[in-house]
Design an enzyme around this catalytic site. Structure first.
Site, PDB file in Angstrom:
ATOM      1  N   GLU A  15       1.749  -6.653   3.944  1.00  0.00           N
ATOM      2  CA  GLU A  15       3.027  -6.840   3.742  1.00  0.00           C
ATOM      3  C   GLU A  15       4.195  -6.964   4.456  1.00  0.00           C
ATOM      4  O   GLU A  15       5.059  -7.219   4.716  1.00  0.00           O
ATOM      5  CB  GLU A  15       3.324  -5.643   2.617  1.00  0.00           C
ATOM      6  CG  GLU A  15       2.791  -6.029   1.095  1.00  0.00           C
ATOM      7  CD  GLU A  15       3.372  -5.186  -0.091  1.00  0.00           C
ATOM      8  OE1 GLU A  15       4.329  -4.604   0.171  1.00  0.00           O
ATOM      9  OE2 GLU A  15       2.520  -5.053  -1.194  1.00  0.00           O
TER      10      GLU A  15
ATOM     11  N   SER B 195       3.866   0.178   1.346  1.00  0.00           N
ATOM     12  CA  SER B 195       2.760  -0.412   1.321  1.00  0.00           C
ATOM     13  C   SER B 195       2.419  -1.151   2.572  1.00  0.00           C
ATOM     14  O   SER B 195       3.254  -2.110   2.758  1.00  0.00           O
ATOM     15  CB  SER B 195       2.445  -1.078  -0.231  1.00  0.00           C
ATOM     16  OG  SER B 195       2.670  -0.317  -1.179  1.00  0.00           O
TER      17      SER B 195
ATOM     18  N   ARG C 220       4.554 -11.169  -3.486  1.00  0.00           N
ATOM     19  CA  ARG C 220       5.014 -10.836  -2.101  1.00  0.00           C
ATOM     20  C   ARG C 220       5.153 -12.049  -1.213  1.00  0.00           C
ATOM     21  O   ARG C 220       4.774 -12.085  -0.072  1.00  0.00           O
ATOM     22  CB  ARG C 220       4.119  -9.869  -1.745  1.00  0.00           C
ATOM     23  CG  ARG C 220       3.884  -8.431  -2.479  1.00  0.00           C
ATOM     24  CD  ARG C 220       5.189  -7.871  -2.783  1.00  0.00           C
ATOM     25  NE  ARG C 220       4.846  -6.626  -3.327  1.00  0.00           N
ATOM     26  CZ  ARG C 220       5.050  -6.608  -4.854  1.00  0.00           C
ATOM     27  NH1 ARG C 220       5.604  -7.708  -5.399  1.00  0.00           N
ATOM     28  NH2 ARG C 220       4.538  -5.496  -5.478  1.00  0.00           N
TER      29      ARG C 220
END
Length: 324
Positions: free
Chosen positions: A316, A246, A195
């Site tokens: 995130e 998420s 990520r």
């Protein structure tokens, strides 16, 4: 409220910029453009007509003003005080999706594997890329069906799920810099990880598209995998309420959802924001959440998990704008 915005009526031959062909929205509520359905207004939103129009718009924005590129807004929270500068909406505009035969400037394909190159622009929804690949008998991109955003966002954060990540398939990216210039870059020009994507050079750029190398295979089997992934997503995620996917990255060797649930936070609420009772790494808008509710809940989860487990969760989601 919609307004057309026109630069000075000077043609390129005279040294000026052409008339912009997209349109501006002023004081536009960003809750209409983010999947949390909460937050303040953008000072100016621009919807470009096409890629060329986008490049001219970026060139026209003064250097001191901020520019934010937004796809489906599925990983974004805009604070209740709104956001200054220009927000550019790419979804539905940069939507080219095609099989390409080019090889110049690209890393060589594996000699023992039959592959094809797919070009996707930043405004294409990631699930559409997954279906496009399967319908052309290309395999390996099924995981994009589980990513609720655009290709631009998937490239920018190395989005992934079910054991695959976007940069595993990328062989080249197309970017637009702050001067309005288009560039093509190779993966070795970036530092990528879980990520995380960062250009090695300190240069402000946005991802406009990418070339993905996928393996030729059984398209019917690929479509079945996509169906199974979507079933899993429906079964495990709170898709009936506004959310941003998420909220936290999974820590090494663990799962953010497990840590949040272990701390007794599943179902915890602040105002209209709630840690999902279905998946503890999701925060949902139960109907009347403000951006402040959501941000305070994110902070509370971070602080609680760190206090009780000594693990600092990393977000995130991206948060922009000003607090009220």
């Amino acid at each position: 409220m919609r307004h057309d915005y026109r630069m000075s009526e000077v043609d390129m031959a005279g040294g000026g910029a052409p008339v912009l062909r997209g349109h501006f929205l002023y004081n536009e509520p960003m809750k209409k453009h983010v999947s949390w359905r909460a937050g303040g207004a953008a000072q100016r939103v621009y919807i470009p007509a096409d890629l060329e129009d986008l490049t001219w718009l970026v060139r026209s924005v003064p250097a001191h003003e901020s520019v934010h590129m937004v796809g489906l807004g599925s990983n974004l929270l805009v604070r209740d005080g709104g956001v200054a500068g220009v927000v550019i909406l790419l979804h539905g505009v940069l939507r080219k999706l095609a099989i390409e035969s080019r090889t110049h400037g690209l890393p060589p394909a594996p000699a023992d594997v039959d592959t094809a190159l797919v070009y996707a622009q930043a405004g294409v929804a990631s699930p559409k890329l997954a279906r496009f690949a399967a319908n052309h008998d290309l395999v390996g991109g099924e995981f994009w069906a589980g990513i609720p955003g655009t290709v631009g966002g998937a490239i920018a954060m190395n989005a992934g799920c079910y054991g695959s990540e976007t940069w595993d398939k990328l062989v080249q990216v197309q970017t637009l810099d702050r001067d309005g210039q288009l560039n093509e870059r190779l993966p070795d020009e970036y530092v990528t990880g879980y990520r995380h994507v960062a250009l090695k050079l300190p240069h402000q750029e946005w991802f406009i598209g990418g070339w993905f190398r996928l393996t030729r295979g059984d398209g019917a089997a690929s479509r079945e995998i996509i169906k199974d992934l979507l079933k899993k997503r429906i079964a495990s995620q709170p898709l009936n309420l506004p959310n941003a996917g998420s909220v936290f990255r999974n820590p090494p060797g663990d799962y953010a959802a497990r840590l949040v649930e272990t701390c007794g936070l599943k179902g915890f609420r602040i105002g209209g924001a709630q840690v999902s009772t279905k998946h503890a790494n999701f925060i949902v808008n139960t109907g009347n959440a403000t951006a402040a509710d959501i941000e305070r809940l994110i902070e509370h989860v971070e602080e609680t998990v760190e206090t009780r487990t000594n693990v600092r969760l990393i977000r995130e989601v991206r948060i922009i704008g000003e607090r009220l």
